[in-house]
Enzyme design. Sequence first.
Site, PDB file in Angstrom:
ATOM      1  N   CYS A 185      -6.487 -15.393 -38.815  1.00  0.00           N
ATOM      2  CA  CYS A 185      -5.429 -14.391 -38.952  1.00  0.00           C
ATOM      3  C   CYS A 185      -5.172 -14.196 -40.447  1.00  0.00           C
ATOM      4  O   CYS A 185      -5.905 -14.731 -41.278  1.00  0.00           O
ATOM      5  CB  CYS A 185      -4.162 -14.811 -38.209  1.00  0.00           C
ATOM      6  SG  CYS A 185      -3.531 -16.432 -38.679  1.00  0.00           S
ATOM      7  N   THR A 186      -4.143 -13.459 -40.793  1.00  0.00           N
ATOM      8  CA  THR A 186      -3.940 -13.067 -42.195  1.00  0.00           C
ATOM      9  C   THR A 186      -3.799 -14.267 -43.120  1.00  0.00           C
ATOM     10  O   THR A 186      -4.560 -14.439 -44.074  1.00  0.00           O
ATOM     11  CB  THR A 186      -2.705 -12.167 -42.322  1.00  0.00           C
ATOM     12  OG1 THR A 186      -2.840 -11.058 -41.429  1.00  0.00           O
ATOM     13  CG2 THR A 186      -2.567 -11.644 -43.754  1.00  0.00           C
TER      14      THR A 186
END
Length: 302
Positions: A185-186
């Site tokens: 994810c980010t």
Amino acid sequence: MSVTKIVLFYVFTPLADPEAVKLWQLALAENCNLKGRVIISPDGINATLGGDIDDVKRYVRTTKSYAPFKKADIKWSNGQGNDFPRLSVKVRPELVTFTRPEEIKVTDKGVEGGGVHLKPGELHKLVEERGDDVVFFDGRNAMEAQIGKFKNAIVPDTETTRDFIAEIESGKYDDLKNKPVVTYCTGGIRCEVLSVLMKNRGFEEVYQLEGGIVRYGETYGNSGLWDGSLYVFDKRMHMEFGDGAESLGTCVSCGTHTPIFVNCANLSCRKQFLRCEDCTERNEHPYCDDCVEAGLDTVAAQ
């Protein structure tokens, strides 16, 4: 001339008095003239803040002086100025809203029972050793993956984090349960929780990319396994890890590659969709496809 920076970090650690931490963080961020979002829960802190570099450094030093947050992995990036409309500091039941707080156990060492953490170099080693058996599993909302993702990654059909439970319980991914699955994810926080939820549902070999896409991009730029642009939650809305990066997203009007999201012109919708700079300047395709299909663009024009 001032230099604007954005910091992104999280820490999973038990907090006995989240409301007190909230008041401290609010006063600190205000005193440092920062804007952005800070979420506090009984399980820790999740923050994205921006401002003048000296103010941001002061905020980071003070935050890390608090013993539970001293090991915070601070991810820095360049801002544009006024990257966030306001400052928001809130207490919530979960740092990331997967709606399964009862499944997440947090100690002063972090989340228990999650996937094996892989630094960027360790991720490459896993891929070298296991080849095509390695499955990349996107832990973000599907919209974010439109402009960039890991090569051949699986992107679940999710509009919000709340949708992940139904996705991984749907049976769509049962064939992955005995394969090496790398969640990403980010900045890493969503995978801390997602990897636990996946292991609890029978996925046997689960990993998580430590530091998320941000750390990976800092390490390998455009020369690794990442394709395209990274969606970010500030005024920039996207970032790239080097010159020559081409977004995977395509303009809804002309089909050219673009990382630029705009809001639907229907004020009761405001859904984000991809439209390039040139088409935006010409106000081409002002409504999202859902509103066009529903005929709401015609109604609005009358």
